[in-house]
Write a protein that holds these residues in place. Structure first.
Motif, PDB file in Angstrom:
ATOM      1  N   ILE A   1       3.887   5.136 -11.580  1.00 18.44           N
ATOM      2  CA  ILE A   1       3.012   6.179 -11.527  1.00 18.44           C
ATOM      3  C   ILE A   1       2.009   5.378 -10.241  1.00 18.44           C
ATOM      4  O   ILE A   1       1.747   6.473  -9.699  1.00 18.44           O
ATOM      5  N   ASN A   2       1.135   4.796 -10.079  1.00 16.30           N
ATOM      6  CA  ASN A   2       0.232   4.275  -8.879  1.00 16.30           C
ATOM      7  C   ASN A   2       0.794   3.366  -7.513  1.00 16.30           C
ATOM      8  O   ASN A   2       0.870   3.574  -6.731  1.00 16.30           O
ATOM      9  N   GLU A   3       2.239   2.087  -7.870  1.00 11.53           N
ATOM     10  CA  GLU A   3       2.932   1.671  -7.079  1.00 11.53           C
ATOM     11  C   GLU A   3       3.400   2.711  -6.459  1.00 11.53           C
ATOM     12  O   GLU A   3       3.477   2.216  -4.754  1.00 11.53           O
ATOM     13  N   VAL A   4       4.686   3.335  -6.387  1.00 11.55           N
ATOM     14  CA  VAL A   4       5.529   4.378  -5.333  1.00 11.55           C
ATOM     15  C   VAL A   4       4.257   5.062  -4.532  1.00 11.55           C
ATOM     16  O   VAL A   4       4.385   5.018  -3.272  1.00 11.55           O
ATOM     17  N   PRO A   5       3.449   5.894  -5.103  1.00 14.88           N
ATOM     18  CA  PRO A   5       2.308   6.738  -4.000  1.00 14.88           C
ATOM     19  C   PRO A   5       2.217   5.417  -3.251  1.00 14.88           C
ATOM     20  O   PRO A   5       1.553   5.444  -2.002  1.00 14.88           O
ATOM     21  N   TRP A   6       1.969   4.623  -3.045  1.00 18.88           N
ATOM     22  CA  TRP A   6       0.391   3.485  -3.216  1.00 18.88           C
ATOM     23  C   TRP A   6       1.203   3.064  -1.491  1.00 18.88           C
ATOM     24  O   TRP A   6       0.713   2.822  -0.849  1.00 18.88           O
ATOM     25  N   TYR A   7       2.800   1.961  -2.408  1.00 15.82           N
ATOM     26  CA  TYR A   7       3.113   1.574  -1.266  1.00 15.82           C
ATOM     27  C   TYR A   7       3.976   2.730  -0.151  1.00 15.82           C
ATOM     28  O   TYR A   7       3.969   1.966   0.999  1.00 15.82           O
ATOM     29  N   GLY A   8       4.209   2.873  -0.863  1.00 17.24           N
ATOM     30  CA  GLY A   8       4.689   4.577  -0.357  1.00 17.24           C
ATOM     31  C   GLY A   8       4.036   5.017   0.693  1.00 17.24           C
ATOM     32  O   GLY A   8       4.130   4.949   1.875  1.00 17.24           O
ATOM     33  N   LEU A   9       2.490   5.269   0.471  1.00 17.99           N
ATOM     34  CA  LEU A   9       2.045   5.898   1.236  1.00 17.99           C
ATOM     35  C   LEU A   9       1.546   5.234   2.897  1.00 17.99           C
ATOM     36  O   LEU A   9       1.411   5.681   3.885  1.00 17.99           O
ATOM     37  N   LEU A  10       1.333   3.657   2.082  1.00 18.00           N
ATOM     38  CA  LEU A  10       0.747   2.306   2.920  1.00 18.00           C
ATOM     39  C   LEU A  10       2.089   2.806   4.289  1.00 18.00           C
ATOM     40  O   LEU A  10       1.342   2.024   5.377  1.00 18.00           O
ATOM     41  N   ASN A  11       2.926   2.895   3.630  1.00 15.12           N
ATOM     42  CA  ASN A  11       4.540   2.654   5.017  1.00 15.12           C
ATOM     43  C   ASN A  11       4.780   3.403   5.536  1.00 15.12           C
ATOM     44  O   ASN A  11       4.530   3.367   7.063  1.00 15.12           O
ATOM     45  N   ALA A  12       4.282   4.509   5.207  1.00 15.35           N
ATOM     46  CA  ALA A  12       4.747   5.644   5.953  1.00 15.35           C
ATOM     47  C   ALA A  12       3.566   5.798   7.279  1.00 15.35           C
ATOM     48  O   ALA A  12       3.883   5.985   8.423  1.00 15.35           O
ATOM     49  N   ALA A  13       2.033   5.071   6.802  1.00 18.71           N
ATOM     50  CA  ALA A  13       1.338   5.898   7.365  1.00 18.71           C
ATOM     51  C   ALA A  13       1.389   4.558   8.824  1.00 18.71           C
ATOM     52  O   ALA A  13       1.173   4.360   9.570  1.00 18.71           O
ATOM     53  N   ASN A  14       1.814   3.310   7.875  1.00 16.58           N
ATOM     54  CA  ASN A  14       1.752   2.165   9.487  1.00 16.58           C
ATOM     55  C   ASN A  14       3.240   2.445   9.517  1.00 16.58           C
ATOM     56  O   ASN A  14       2.475   1.777  10.781  1.00 16.58           O
ATOM     57  N   THR A  15       3.829   3.251   9.648  1.00 12.25           N
ATOM     58  CA  THR A  15       5.595   3.075  10.476  1.00 12.25           C
ATOM     59  C   THR A  15       4.710   4.192  11.661  1.00 12.25           C
ATOM     60  O   THR A  15       4.732   3.682  13.033  1.00 12.25           O
ATOM     61  N   ALA A  16       3.662   4.928  11.257  1.00 11.77           N
ATOM     62  CA  ALA A  16       2.675   5.462  12.623  1.00 11.77           C
ATOM     63  C   ALA A  16       2.492   4.686  13.531  1.00 11.77           C
ATOM     64  O   ALA A  16       1.992   5.154  14.502  1.00 11.77           O
ATOM     65  N   THR A  17       1.553   4.538  12.474  1.00  9.20           N
ATOM     66  CA  THR A  17       0.610   3.546  13.639  1.00  9.20           C
ATOM     67  C   THR A  17       1.669   2.058  14.452  1.00  9.20           C
ATOM     68  O   THR A  17       1.189   2.623  15.768  1.00  9.20           O
ATOM     69  N   ASP A  18       2.656   1.791  14.495  1.00  9.81           N
ATOM     70  CA  ASP A  18       3.478   1.068  14.839  1.00  9.81           C
ATOM     71  C   ASP A  18       3.884   2.151  15.979  1.00  9.81           C
ATOM     72  O   ASP A  18       4.092   1.741  17.435  1.00  9.81           O
TER      73      ASP A  18
ATOM     74  N   PRO B   1      -5.969   4.158 -10.232  1.00  9.80           N
ATOM     75  CA  PRO B   1      -6.615   2.661  -8.845  1.00  9.80           C
ATOM     76  C   PRO B   1      -5.964   2.431  -8.865  1.00  9.80           C
ATOM     77  O   PRO B   1      -4.741   2.925  -8.173  1.00  9.80           O
ATOM     78  N   VAL B   2      -6.236   1.241  -7.244  1.00 10.30           N
ATOM     79  CA  VAL B   2      -5.012   0.747  -6.881  1.00 10.30           C
ATOM     80  C   VAL B   2      -4.100  -0.414  -7.910  1.00 10.30           C
ATOM     81  O   VAL B   2      -4.745  -0.686  -7.911  1.00 10.30           O
ATOM     82  N   PRO B   3      -2.796  -0.080  -7.183  1.00  8.00           N
ATOM     83  CA  PRO B   3      -2.103  -1.337  -8.455  1.00  8.00           C
ATOM     84  C   PRO B   3      -2.825  -1.952  -8.759  1.00  8.00           C
ATOM     85  O   PRO B   3      -2.976  -3.365  -7.788  1.00  8.00           O
TER      86      PRO B   3
END
Length: 502
Positions: free
Chosen positions: A99-116, A472-474
């Protein structure tokens, strides 16, 4: 190994399971290299799909829609039983909780793909050396970061921001959701700025949706309005929302529905489990009884607990309403095939059927079906709510009466009176927008009214007391940072917003 062009999202994934000092030991096959404009486009396609899965998938949507009393679902899947328990329990911030791991790590990875991608553009990787195609890539990367950070700010109490200036050899601190929102809005502003100087933008990263410069601008303004509104965790915070800014952006927002297409793979939606007859089986979500009572005030707001508490069954299980959408968007089902032992509060006799009765709405749950995630009607309701908070009651009433309330519901026009307008806004957002904006009613209920207990529960009121009103943060992330695990909700946090040790 050279670190040039290595995806930040890949680095964060590695950092979640090994120390920073191990990065240089990776082989080239273990890292993704961006060396051409085509690589940038491919990375963005993957990044947008990751963002979609993190925000529109079964996790966290189904659990939060149940927590927000939009649907009942007690099949033991997707965290809906644990998030729907009455009285509410604290969110179980355990390692492995999707419930919180999927959005947390998914959003981090999506944002950081954009950063790259943005970092690679700065290093000279290009399609046409700074002209329209490169600007389109740049705009798409900023939008992906803005959408990812925007939903992180809406879902979590804290977040992580990585941009082109971040030192990955240092700590990546957690920052407040307010700071995450500021960064998200800044990214969306960057998209608008690029569009103001380059009028030939083309966005192709939402599955089967092509946006030109004007359409992209409308989408960005709409999301700015949404994130500003959804940042509020309580009724008092909602009163402090910058409603003038919400109105400004909504007035420049969507004029048509935004709905990517399903592909049966990376682009799929929780909607396959909330709409009736989507090919996923007949045993999924039911309309929450609170919303049945919104249609018909003679209905109870909580389904009778016949088996567990010996309450009397419903006298009239079939609701009656002047709203044409009750019979148009929903179907009555006499049989309830949920297990009473998992909570009769999940029970309801209604299934959401709009995908079958309105052309081109959420397809049929199969490949190629549309997946509405931001309706033009939502944008109108954001304008109406902003006008209401700014004291422009006649404008708010006009917006409501020219929208779905009358056009689809065949309801009478609402008067330009504050209480009537506020009630109509809540009703329309609950009924017309159901199964569109991700976890929408959970986000709306937490800000509309104070928390409610079972004895005073109302159809369109606030969250049930003790419901976690943010995630919460996972625990997995906190453990990796050597930080104490915390959570929200339950008896020790009735408002669902104060961290408590777990």
């Amino acid at each position: 190994m050279s670190k040039t062009y290595v995806l930040f999202s890949f680095l964060l994934l590695i950092l979640s399971c090994q120390s920073i000092s191990d990065i240089d030991e990776l082989t080239p096959d273990e890292a993704r290299i961006l060396s051409s404009g085509a690589d940038l486009q491919a990375a963005l396609h993957d990044g947008y799909a990751t963002w979609w899965q993190a925000t529109h998938g079964t996790f966290p949507n189904l659990a939060l829609l149940v927590a927000g009393d939009a649907y009942g679902l007690s099949r033991g899947d997707f965290g809906t039983v644990e998030m729907g328990i009455q009285p509410r329990q604290a969110f179980d911030n355990r390692v492995g909780n999707a419930i919180n791991e999927v959005p947390w790590y998914g959003l981090l990875n999506a944002a950081n793909t954009a950063t790259d991608v943005l970092s690679s553009l700065e290093r000279g990787i290009s399609i046409d050396k700074g002209a329209a195609q490169d600007q389109s890539i740049r705009a798409a990367a900023h939008l992906l970061r803005g959408l990812s950070w925007g939903y992180m700010s809406s879902l979590f109490d804290q977040g992580v921001i990585v941009d082109e200036t971040t030192d990955l050899n240092g700590d990546l601190p957690l920052i407040s959701y307010q700071k995450v929102l500021e960064n998200a809005l800044s990214e969306l502003d960057a998209v608008i700025d690029i569009g103001n100087t380059e009028n030939a933008l083309s966005h192709t990263y939402f599955n089967r949706v092509l946006l030109n410069s004007d359409q992209l601008s409308q989408l960005v303004h709409a999301y700015k309005a949404r994130f500003l509104v959804y940042s509020a965790r309580t009724f008092s915070e909602n009163e402090q929302t910058d409603w003038a800014a919400v109105l400004y952006h909504a007035e420049r927002g969507l004029e048509v529905d935004f709905a990517p297409l399903a592909d049966g793979d990376k682009w799929q939606s929780y909607q396959a489990y909330t709409f009736a007859e989507t090919g996923k089986g007949p045993f999924w979500a039911r309309l929450d009884q609170r919303l049945v009572a919104a249609f018909d005030p003679s209905q109870p707001v909580n389904y009778p607990q016949v088996s567990s508490e010996n309450e009397a069954p419903l006298n009239s299980p079939q609701a009656q309403s002047a709203d044409a959408r009750l019979n148009g968007d929903f179907i009555y089902e006499a049989r309830i095939n949920f297990n009473p032992e998992l909570g009769e509060w999940h029970f309801s006799h209604y299934k959401h059927h709009r995908n079958k009765t309105q052309d081109n709405f959420a397809g049929n749950g199969q490949d190629e079906g549309t997946m509405p995630t931001f309706l033009a009607a939502d944008n109108v309701l954001l304008k109406a709510e902003a006008a209401y908070h700014l004291g422009a009651l006649e404008e708010a009433a006009t917006l409501l009466n020219s929208g779905s309330r009358v056009a689809r519901g065949n309801l009478s026009s609402v008067a330009s009176q504050a209480e009537a307008i506020f009630d109509a806004i809540r009703y329309e957002r609950s009924v017309e927008l159901l199964s569109t904006a991700p976890f929408g009613l959970w986000l709306d209920r937490r800000r509309w009214q104070e928390r409610e207990n079972m004895e005073s529960l109302t159809a369109l009121g606030g969250l049930l007391i003790g419901t976690a009103a943010q995630l919460p943060v996972p625990a997995k992330e906190l453990n990796g940072r050597k930080m104490d695990v915390y959570t929200f909700g339950g008896i020790d946090d009735p408002q669902g917003i104060l961290p408590i040790p777990q």
